[in-house]
Write an enzyme that holds these catalytic residues in place. Sequence first.
Site: not given
Length: 101
Positions: A17-19, A54-55, A69
Amino acid sequence: RIAGIQAAKATGELIPLCHPLGLDAVSVEFAPIGEDLIRIRTEASCTGPTGVEMEAMTAASVAALTLYDMGKSVDRSMEIQRVRLLEKRGGRSGHWVAGSD
């Protein structure tokens, strides 16, 4: 750094739901602190009425996972700690700074 930038651009595909947003800029900075700690600081920006926290946090998270990693063959006990928002501008909530609540 590239992993973080790519992750920021793919946030709309990774977070439900994050556009998706057209980002203007993403920066990913690494700062060693002592011998066993690296601080990752990210910034994202876009033209428009929305925030891009959010980005930026996705960029930091994926950059940290990439470092893990790359280093796991040397030390599998590495830890990723504390992903948090420090400052946000734009969007419905306007300007916000950590600790200002």
